[in-house]
Design an enzyme around this catalytic site. Structure first.
Site, PDB file in Angstrom:
ATOM      1  CE1 TYR A   1      -2.432   3.480   1.669  1.00 15.98           C
ATOM      2  CE2 TYR A   1      -4.112   2.048   0.734  1.00 15.98           C
ATOM      3  CZ  TYR A   1      -3.717   3.288   1.201  1.00 15.98           C
ATOM      4  OH  TYR A   1      -4.596   4.331   1.183  1.00 15.98           O
TER       5      TYR A   1
ATOM      6  CE  LYS B   1       2.798   5.154  11.659  1.00 13.47           C
ATOM      7  NZ  LYS B   1       1.914   3.981  11.735  1.00 13.47           N
TER       8      LYS B   1
ATOM      9  NE  ARG C   1      -6.236   7.799  11.652  1.00  8.76           N
ATOM     10  CZ  ARG C   1      -5.273   8.662  11.952  1.00  8.76           C
ATOM     11  NH1 ARG C   1      -5.374   9.918  11.553  1.00  8.76           N
ATOM     12  NH2 ARG C   1      -4.223   8.274  12.638  1.00  8.76           N
TER      13      ARG C   1
ATOM     14  CD  GLU D   1      -2.290   4.129  16.994  1.00  6.67           C
ATOM     15  OE1 GLU D   1      -2.372   3.474  15.945  1.00  6.67           O
ATOM     16  OE2 GLU D   1      -2.409   5.373  17.033  1.00  6.67           O
TER      17      GLU D   1
END
Length: 690
Positions: free
Chosen positions: A38, A125, A146, A183
C-alpha cells in the site's frame, strides 16, 4: 501523448487499487493488501499527481485522511481534525522532510552551511488504532475512532473498558475541556490468547494485533471489549488557550501527570542526527517489545513552531513517521519437510527461497499442524507470504494462489511417520498428529536433545549431530544408555577425538548431580516446563512422593499447587503410572542420578534472598539465565519476567533491553552479576538506582 495517456491510466488504476484497499481496511476490518505494498502504491500515485496536478481527482486517496466510518455506530465530528502522518522510508527522506520544515519556518541555511538544529521528539509508532478522547471538567465524555479524519465513530462505552484510559483526570484543577489523541492496541500475549480462544470455538484467527484491536473496538457489546484487555498510549493533547505546556516533550509529561499511559520509549533530541541514532537503535530493539511497532514518529518539539509550520490538507508539516522495512515478504515454496518431535508430534515445515526479514535471512517456517496446512491450501511451488511473528519467529501468513504454477499438487500430512513408517494418529479434539511408536528414532533423538539442553541437564558436548550418530548406530536406545557410554566407544565416532570423548563422559558424570527439579524437567513430561518442575519438586521433594501423589487414583494433591492445572496433573498421572517410565526412573537412580531434593536447591523460602523479587535482562558474563534463576531460587528469591514497582532488583547483563529502561523509570535498583553474587553469598552490596 502516448506517455501522458499511460500516466493517466496508471493513476486511475492506482486510485482503484488504493480505494479498494482502504475500504477493506477501514470499513470491513479485513485488509486485502500488505502495508508495504500500500505504501509503495500510494507513493507512486502521489508522485504522479505532484508531477501532473491535472491527474489529481477528488476521490484520490491522497486527498483524504482515511475511509468513511462504518455503519452501526453514531457518527460524530472531531473537535479538531484527526490528521494522519506523512511517511519517510529512509534517512535521505528524513533529511528532505527536515529541509522542507526549515523552509516553511524561514530557517533555511545559507549555501554551504549546516542546517540549524531544532529540538525534535521521537516516539515509537504504535501499530494500533487511533482514538480521540474528549474530557469535560476532567471527566471522559466521549471517545471516537479516526474515521475519515473529520468525523469518526462514537465508541465511548467500549473505550471505558480500557483500564489505561482514565475515566477522570488525576488533576486537582482539570481544564474545562481537553482532547487527547492516542493509540489503542492489543499486546502480543493477549493477542495470542484471543486467537487461541477463537480457534477453540472454530472461528478464524485474527491476522495481527491491529486487526484484532479494530474488530474489538467495533464490538456492540462492551463486555466483549473488556474481556480482550485493550491498552492505550496517549501521545497528543489539545487544551484551551493556556500557558502550559509549551512543548511536545512537556505535553507528554503533562499527559502522564493527568493519568494517561505514555510510551516510555521516547527521546528529546537536540538535532536530526540524534533522531537517526534513536531510529537505528529501535529498528532492532523493537523486536523485544510486547506489542507491535512499525516505525518512529518524529515531531517538532516547540508547539509554537508547530503552529507556525501548519498542516497540509492531510498531514502536519511538523511531524513525520519514519517507517521500518516491511516484515512481510513473498517467496517461492521449495519443499515441505516433516519434523517429528520428542512427544511424537509431526510438524510440517515450509522450506522456501531465502528472503530478508528484519535484518536476517529466512528460509524456513513452521506450518504447525494439518489444520493450518489445509487452511492455507498449500500446493507445490506456491508463492507464500512470510513474516516474523511476535517472538521473531518466521511464519507463513498466506498463499498467493494467483501465482500458483500449472499442475501444482496439494500438500498434506502423510498417513505414516516419516522416521519409522508407523501409522500416524490424531486424537479427537486435538490439533496435533502424532507418531505413537515409542521406539521411533526421531522421538528418541528429540528426547535426548531435550535431556541434554541447558535448561535441563546441561550436558556440554552432547549436540544434535552426535545424538544422531548415537541413535542411528544403535548405541543409545534410552536416556539411561547415555550413562553407560565410555570414552573409548565415543572416540570411535565421527568428529570425536579422545579428548572430546573424555570431556563428554565427564560432562555426563557431572550431570548426575543436577538437582531434582532439573531432572524432573529433563524427563520431558508433557506440559511440565521448568517453572512447573520447580513447583512440583518443592511440593514433592522426591520421585517416590511425586509418584505417590500422581498414582493414587486422583490428582487433588497436584492441582492444589499454584500453576498446576488439570491438564498438567493428568499428564503427570499418565507418565508416572506408565511401566516403561517407572523402569527408566529406576535405571537412572541405579546409575547415580539424583531423584530427591538435597541441599535446599528446590526448597525455596529461606535464605539471604527470601522475600525478594528479581528480573533478569541481558546476557550475564558467566551465568546462563537458567543458572542465575536456580541460584536465586535456591537462596529464597523469586524470579519474574516483568519489572514493576514491587520488583526488588533488576539483574543486568550485556545487551539489556527495555526492562532496564523500565527499571530506571520506576527507580528499581539494578545489579550486575558480581553484585548478584555478593547478595547470594549474603554480603552487602552498594545499591545503584535504576
Amino acid at each position: 501523448m502516448a506517455a501522458a495517456d499511460s500516466q493517466a491510466s496508471r493513476a486511475d488504476e492506482l486510485r482503484r487499487l488504493l480505494n479498494r484497499a482502504a475500504h477493506a481496511y477501514y470499513v470491513l476490518d479485513s485488509p486485502v493488501m500488505e502495508d508495504a505494498v500500500y505504501d509503495r502504491l500510494y507513493r507512486e500515485l502521489l508522485d504522479l499527481e505532484t508531477a501532473r496536478p491535472e491527474l489529481r481527482t477528488v476521490d484520490s486517496p491522497t486527498q483524504r485522511v482515511g475511509g468513511p466510518p462504518a455503519d452501526g455506530f453514531t457518527t460524530v465530528a472531531h473537535r479538531l481534525p484527526l490528521l494522519s502522518l506523512d511517511n519517510a522510508f529512509s534517512s535521505d527522506e528524513l533529511d528532505q522532510w527536515y529541509a522542507r520544515l526549515l523552509r516553511v519556518l524561514d530557517r533555511e541555511p545559507a549555501p554551504g552551511t549546516p542546517p540549524p538544529p531544532l529540538a525534535l521528539v521521537t516516539e515509537l509508532k504504535i501499530d494500533g488504532n487511533a482514538l480521540a478522547l474528549s474530557y469535560e471538567d476532567g471527566v471522559l465524555v466521549r471517545a471516537a475512532t479516526r474515521g475519515d479524519g473529520e468525523r469518526g465513530e462514537e465508541i465511548t462505552a467500549n473505550v471505558r473498558t480500557i483500564a489505561s484510559v482514565p475515566l477522570r483526570l488525576q488533576l486537582p484543577e482539570p481544564p474545562a475541556w481537553l482532547e487527547v489523541r492516542g493509540e489503542a492496541l492489543i499486546r502480543d500475549d493477549t493477542f495470542a490468547a484471543i486467537n487461541a480462544e477463537r480457534e477453540q470455538r472454530g472461528e478464524s484467527p485474527f491476522a495481527n494485533p491491529r486487526n484484532a484491536c479494530a474488530g474489538t473496538l467495533r464490538q456492540l457489546d462492551p463486555a466483549v471489549v473488556a474481556a480482550r484487555r485493550l491498552d492505550f498510549f496517549a501521545y497528543t493533547l489539545h487544551l484551551p488557550p493556556s500557558p502550559e505546556p509549551r512543548t511536545q516533550w512537556d505535553s507528554l509529561a503533562w499527559l502522564e501527570a493527568a493519568g494517561f499511559r505514555v510510551n516510555p520509549h521516547r527521546a528529546l533530541c537536540p538535532d536530526l542526527e540524534a533522531v537517526k541514532t534513536f531510529c537505528q537503535r529501535w529498528e532492532n530493539d523493537r523486536h523485544g517489545l510486547p506489542y507491535a511497532t512499525d516505525g518512529v514518529v518524529v515531531k517538532l518539539d516547540d508547539l509554537r513552531l508547530q503552529a507556525d509550520a501548519g498542516v497540509t490538507q492531510k498531514a502536519p508539516r511538523w511531524a513525520i513517521a519514519l517507517k521500518y522495512a516491511a516484515e512481510e515478504a513473498p517467496s517461492r515454496l521449495l519443499r515441505l519437510e516433516l519434523q517429528v518431535g520428542r512427544t511424537g508430534v509431526v510438524t510440517p515445515v515450509a522450506c522456501f527461497e531465502p528472503v530478508a526479514l528484519a535484518g536476517t535471512m529466512v528460509a524456513r517456517a513452521t506450518l504447525h499442524n494439518a489444520d493450518r496446512l489445509a487452511e492455507l491450501d498449500l500446493h507445490s511451488g506456491d508463492t507464500v507470504v512470510v513474516r516474523k511473528a511476535g517472538e521473531i519467529i518466521p511464519e507463513v501468513v498466506r498463499v498467493l494462489p494467483e501465482l500458483r504454477p500449472a499442475g501444482a499438487r496439494p500438500l498434506a500430512l502423510p498417513d505414516h511417520c516419516p522416521a519409522c513408517d508407523s501409522l500416524l494418529v490424531r486424537e479427537t479434539g486435538e490439533a496435533a498428529t502424532r507418531c505413537v511408536n515409542s521406539s521411533c528414532p526421531a522421538i528418541l533423538r528429540g528426547v535426548l536433545r531435550h535431556w541434554a539442553g541447558r535448561d535441563a541437564m546441561d550436558v556440554d558436548g552432547l549436540g544434535s549431530k552426535l545424538i544422531e550418530q548415537l541413535v542411528d548406530r544403535g548405541l543409545v536406545a534410552s536416556i539411561a544408555d547415555l550413562y553407560r557410554l565410555d570414552a573409548a566407544l565415543l572416540a570411535s565416532l565421527e568428529r570425536m577425538g579422545e579428548q572430546s570423548a573424555r570431556n563428554l563422559v565427564a560432562a555426563l558424570d557431572q550431570s548426575r548431580q543436577r538437582p531434582w527439579d532439573r531432572l524432573l524437567y529433563a524427563l520431558g513430561i508433557h506440559h511440565v516446563g521448568s517453572v512447573n518442575a520447580r513447583t512440583l519438586a518443592r511440593a514433592f521433594p522426591s520421585w517416590e512422593q511425586l509418584s505417590a501423589a500422581a498414582g493414587d487414583g486422583g490428582t487433588e494433591a497436584l492441582t492444589a499447587l499454584h500453576g498446576i492445572g488439570p491438564e498438567i496433573a493428568q499428564s503427570l498421572q499418565q507418565w508416572c503410572t506408565t511401566e516403561a517410565n517407572r523402569r527408566l526412573v529406576a535405571e537412572l537412580r541405579h546409575l547415580g542420578l539424583v531423584l530427591e531434593a538435597s541441599g535446599g536447591a528446590c526448597d525455596g523460602g529461606d535464605g539471604p534472598l527470601s522475600g525478594q523479587t528479581f528480573v533478569l535482562t541481558g546476557t550475564l558474563p558467566t551465568l546462563s539465565r537458567t543458572q542465575a534463576e536456580a541460584r536465586i531460587s535456591a537462596a529464597g528469591g523469586k524470579v519474574t519476567g516483568s519489572v514493576s514497582r514491587r520488583t526488588s532488583w533488576v539483574v543486568v547483563g550485556d545487551d539489556a533491553g527495555s526492562k532496564l529502561e523500565k527499571a530506571r523509570s520506576l527507580g528499581v535498583p539494578v545489579l550486575d552479576e558480581e553484585e548478584l553474587m555478593a547478595l547470594l553469598d549474603g554480603r552487602s552490596t552498594e545499591v545503584r538506582g535504576g
